[in-house]
Design a protein around this motif. Structure first.
Motif, PDB file in Angstrom:
ATOM      1  N   ALA A 145      39.067  38.447  33.524  1.00  0.00           N
ATOM      2  CA  ALA A 145      38.890  39.895  33.691  1.00  0.00           C
ATOM      3  C   ALA A 145      40.217  40.648  33.658  1.00  0.00           C
ATOM      4  N   PHE A 146      41.305  39.971  34.010  1.00  0.00           N
ATOM      5  CA  PHE A 146      42.623  40.613  34.012  1.00  0.00           C
ATOM      6  C   PHE A 146      43.547  39.985  32.974  1.00  0.00           C
ATOM      7  N   GLY A 147      42.944  39.338  31.973  1.00  0.00           N
ATOM      8  CA  GLY A 147      43.730  38.738  30.888  1.00  0.00           C
ATOM      9  C   GLY A 147      44.634  37.628  31.388  1.00  0.00           C
ATOM     10  N   LYS A 148      45.831  37.559  30.803  1.00  0.00           N
ATOM     11  CA  LYS A 148      46.787  36.498  31.151  1.00  0.00           C
ATOM     12  C   LYS A 148      47.207  36.549  32.618  1.00  0.00           C
ATOM     13  N   ALA A 164      47.997  43.451  37.339  1.00  0.00           N
ATOM     14  CA  ALA A 164      46.600  43.804  37.064  1.00  0.00           C
ATOM     15  C   ALA A 164      46.315  45.245  37.472  1.00  0.00           C
ATOM     16  N   ALA A 165      47.335  46.122  37.312  1.00  0.00           N
ATOM     17  CA  ALA A 165      47.203  47.554  37.600  1.00  0.00           C
ATOM     18  C   ALA A 165      46.663  47.819  39.004  1.00  0.00           C
ATOM     19  N   GLY A 166      47.085  46.987  39.961  1.00  0.00           N
ATOM     20  CA  GLY A 166      46.690  47.197  41.356  1.00  0.00           C
ATOM     21  C   GLY A 166      45.277  46.763  41.681  1.00  0.00           C
ATOM     22  N   LYS A 167      44.589  46.111  40.724  1.00  0.00           N
ATOM     23  CA  LYS A 167      43.170  45.778  40.946  1.00  0.00           C
ATOM     24  C   LYS A 167      42.887  44.282  40.988  1.00  0.00           C
ATOM     25  N   GLY A 168      43.903  43.428  40.837  1.00  0.00           N
ATOM     26  CA  GLY A 168      43.667  41.993  40.737  1.00  0.00           C
ATOM     27  C   GLY A 168      43.613  41.267  42.061  1.00  0.00           C
ATOM     28  N   VAL A 169      43.213  41.958  43.123  1.00  0.00           N
ATOM     29  CA  VAL A 169      43.133  41.350  44.455  1.00  0.00           C
ATOM     30  C   VAL A 169      41.716  41.494  44.993  1.00  0.00           C
ATOM     31  N   ILE A 170      41.108  40.382  45.390  1.00  0.00           N
ATOM     32  CA  ILE A 170      39.758  40.432  45.965  1.00  0.00           C
ATOM     33  C   ILE A 170      39.815  39.873  47.378  1.00  0.00           C
TER      34      ILE A 170
END
Length: 427
Positions: free
Chosen positions: A175-178, A149-155
């Protein structure tokens, strides 16, 4: 040697800059590259970096001796396998090994199986089950999209509401597709984060200088997560003893585990670590150089990067002696207004020559050339890097370079390396 760098960001500009210093590098190519790389490499557009066949053909046409892969997507897409099949050396892990970044659930299961320290976790493919688990565990808690997720898929959710919103965003809204069809939910780890990158040939592993990223968009570690707003190296939290512990408990066992799983890992292994009271634990693994960690780590490398990469691809890293500068390096990212959300492109950038004249390195991350001018073309636009004998001097020097550069709606953090400076002030 003819060398091809795949990628177009600040990491790739830094890799090309360091590779160009080697006497072995006779000709450098970059696909697609960026305007900042044009001084040291021939940039080639019109080739999809996810098209292995096209990349192999390009490498054959240019008689490439070594391919250096920057981003994670071509690696998880098997570009190294394709190059190797064509008899071309490539620095980076093969497809099966790159899954250590391509799937967070694979990575977590590997660590669990081989006793590599990390946070407690569960994996979910059903959003309602994920929400039920979060309500049972409570907050703070960490929710991660399983895929890239291009480094952004972590909350990192500090409240129950944030955690449930994260599941909705990742799984329901896709929001991050598959990448978000499966989530990993982890316990929140207390401590200070650090990055430890390492060279490996699948058997031997050499840690690089430690570094620390600043993920949040705004000062005081506020705002949304980004790909990284700045870095510094070395990170004071990573003492010599801590690097030794991380190498023995994490890096070496991981390389051994990957070999045992039939996925021998060669290239750069990036360990994102949390330094807890129990010692270092893995936050995540990446299958490539970090961005913007590369921008501070490689300027401190004194050895020949081409020699090291060849030793990794050829399996004789144990014969290399790698030297590092004793100083410090700091990178401040200048971003487009609105990043990491929506932002506009195409604004002219002024002051690049002025910043370089201040003895800073300016690595292009999201730029393009239009009508003979360098313009903005991404969220993270530039990384301004300064080297010095100590972090305080490097910080001051980097910000002088940052302040020399202007474009419409530009913004940057003003507190890069604040943790290092606080630690040093306490001594």
């Amino acid at each position: 040697m003819n060398i091809l760098v795949i990628g177009s960001g600040g990491r790739e500009h830094t890799l090309a800059w360091k590779l160009a210093q080697s006497p072995k590098a006779t000709k450098l190519y970059a696909v697609p590259g960026n305007p900042g790389m044009a001084d040291i490499a021939e940039c080639i557009g019109g080739v999809d970096i996810c098209d292995n066949e096209a990349l192999v053909k390009l490498a054959e046409d240019k008689a490439i001796d070594l391919v250096v892969v920057g981003p994670e997507v071509p690696l998880t897409n098997g570009v190294v396998d394709a190059m190797n099949a064509a008899g071309i050396k490539a620095f980076g892990p093969r497809k099966l090994a790159a899954e250590i970044e391509g799937s967070k659930s694979f990575s977590k299961n590997l660590m669990k199986k081989y006793g590599i320290p990390t946070a407690k976790y569960e994996v979910f493919t059903d959003a309602d089950e994920a929400r039920a688990y979060i309500k049972k565990e409570g907050a703070p808690i960490v929710i991660k999209a399983d895929g890239l997720a291009a480094g952004k898929g972590v909350i990192v959710a500090m409240t129950l509401e944030e955690a449930l919103d994260a599941v909705h965003e990742i799984m329901d809204d896709a929001a991050f597709g598959k990448a978000g069809s499966r989530v990993v939910i982890e316990e929140f780890m207390e401590g200070e984060e650090a990055s430890l990158l390492a060279f490996t040939d699948g058997k031997t592993i050499y840690p690089m200088v430690s570094s620390q990223d600043h993920k949040r968009a705004y000062d005081g570690d506020k705002g949304p997560n980004t790909g990284g707003m700045g870095t510094y190296a070395p990170a004071p939290v990573m003492t010599d003893e801590m690097v030794k512990i991380a190498t023995e408990r994490i890096l070496k066992p991981t390389i051994a585990a990957m070999a045992k799983e039939g996925r021998p890992y060669k290239g750069c292994l990036y360990a994102g670590l949390m330094i807890t009271k129990e010692g270092p634990k893995v936050v995540e693994f990446n299958a490539r150089f970090g961005d913007p960690e590369t921008q501070v780590v490689l300027p401190l490398l004194e050895s020949d990067l081409v020699d090291i990469m060849l030793a990794c691809t050829d399996g004789h890293l144990d014969e290399e002696h790698i030297e590092w500068s004793k100083g410090a390096a700091v990178c401040v990212v200048i971003a487009s207004g609105g990043y990491p959300k929506a932002y506009k492109k195409g604004y002219p950038i002024e002051g690049l020559a002025k910043a370089k004249a201040l003895d800073t390195l300016v690595f292009h991350a999201g730029t393009a050339e239009k009508d003979g001018k360098i313009v903005t073309n991404g969220g993270r636009v530039l990384g301004v890097v300064a080297k010095a004998d100590d972090i305080r001097t490097a910080v001051d020097k980097a910000y002088k370079g940052v302040n020399a550069i202007t474009f419409k709606d530009a913004f940057h953090r003003n507190d890069i390396a604040h943790r290092a400076l606080e630690r040093l002030a306490d001594k």
